[in-house]
Design an enzyme around this catalytic site. Structure first.
Site, PDB file in Angstrom:
ATOM      1  CG  HIS A  62      24.722  51.763  24.701  1.00  0.00           C
ATOM      2  ND1 HIS A  62      25.880  52.396  25.089  1.00  0.00           N
ATOM      3  CD2 HIS A  62      23.784  52.117  25.611  1.00  0.00           C
ATOM      4  CE1 HIS A  62      25.643  53.101  26.180  1.00  0.00           C
ATOM      5  NE2 HIS A  62      24.382  52.943  26.526  1.00  0.00           N
ATOM      6  CE  LYS A  71      28.963  49.381  19.715  1.00  0.00           C
ATOM      7  NZ  LYS A  71      28.222  49.729  20.934  1.00  0.00           N
ATOM      8  CE1 TYR A 131      32.226  52.190  20.521  1.00  0.00           C
ATOM      9  CE2 TYR A 131      33.478  52.795  22.473  1.00  0.00           C
ATOM     10  CZ  TYR A 131      32.398  52.988  21.621  1.00  0.00           C
ATOM     11  OH  TYR A 131      31.503  53.989  21.885  1.00  0.00           O
ATOM     12  CG  ASP A 170      23.322  53.675  29.626  1.00  0.00           C
ATOM     13  OD1 ASP A 170      22.880  53.747  28.456  1.00  0.00           O
ATOM     14  OD2 ASP A 170      24.535  53.627  29.888  1.00  0.00           O
TER      15      ASP A 170
END
Length: 184
Positions: A62, A71, A131, A170
């Site tokens: 992603h 991140k 995250y 995905d």
């Protein structure tokens, strides 16, 4: 904390100093000053996320084509294999990937800067994945590169007889050759 720049030097593995005894453990999971020094950046985090997934779930690869997110990722329960792919068109490491195992046992964190696609696969029965992001989630700008893109040839670990599980989003990931990438 100990930091290691991986094969793509902008991606940094962070190993916090853990203090433990028979009662349990303590460690500082985030310190802005130490993070800035370790990464050579001055990003501010604006959002924290928490996902739980079962063994074989693969999330990614992603990224947000606008409002790119850096991140800082870690696992607080279980274990994952975490991957960052450089998709900055002008980068000398464009199209290359690095990976690291993150687990509740090793307490490692991975800094994935803006300009990278990110994904992970769960190695344990379940994993709680946390995250911090440097920009807000913007679903209209979210993109996905196929986890099994042959040009990337990511070395995903074997899960034995456990099948990879993907979301509909995905499953529709594009090949790197067809993906929108960053012009930086």
């Amino acid at each position: 904390m100990r930091t290691t720049r991986l094969a793509i030097p902008d991606v940094v593995l962070i190993e916090p100093k853990v203090f433990g005894d028979t009662r349990g453990f303590f460690f500082e999971s985030f310190n802005q000053r130490a993070f800035d020094e370790a990464t050579g950046t001055s990003y501010q985090f604006v959002q924290d996320n928490h996902s739980r997934s079962c063994r074989g779930v693969l999330r990614g690869l992603h990224y947000q084509i606008q409002k790119p997110q850096g991140k800082l990722v870690r696992v607080v329960r279980g274990a994952v294999w975490d991957v960052a792919v450089d998709i900055r068109k002008t980068s000398p490491t464009f199209g290359q990937w690095v990976g690291a195992e993150l687990s509740e046992d090793n307490q490692h964190q991975l800094w994935v800067p803006p300009g990278f696609a990110h994904g992970f696969v769960v190695l344990s029965e379940t994993a709680d994945f946390l995250y911090k992001t440097t920009d807000y989630y913007a679903p209209q700008h979210e993109r996905c590169i196929a986890w099994d893109d042959k040009t990337l040839a990511i070395g995903w670990p074997s899960l034995g007889t456990t099948a990879i599980q993907l979301s509909v989003k995905d499953l529709a990931g594009s090949a790197l050759a067809d993906a929108e990438v960053y012009d930086i």
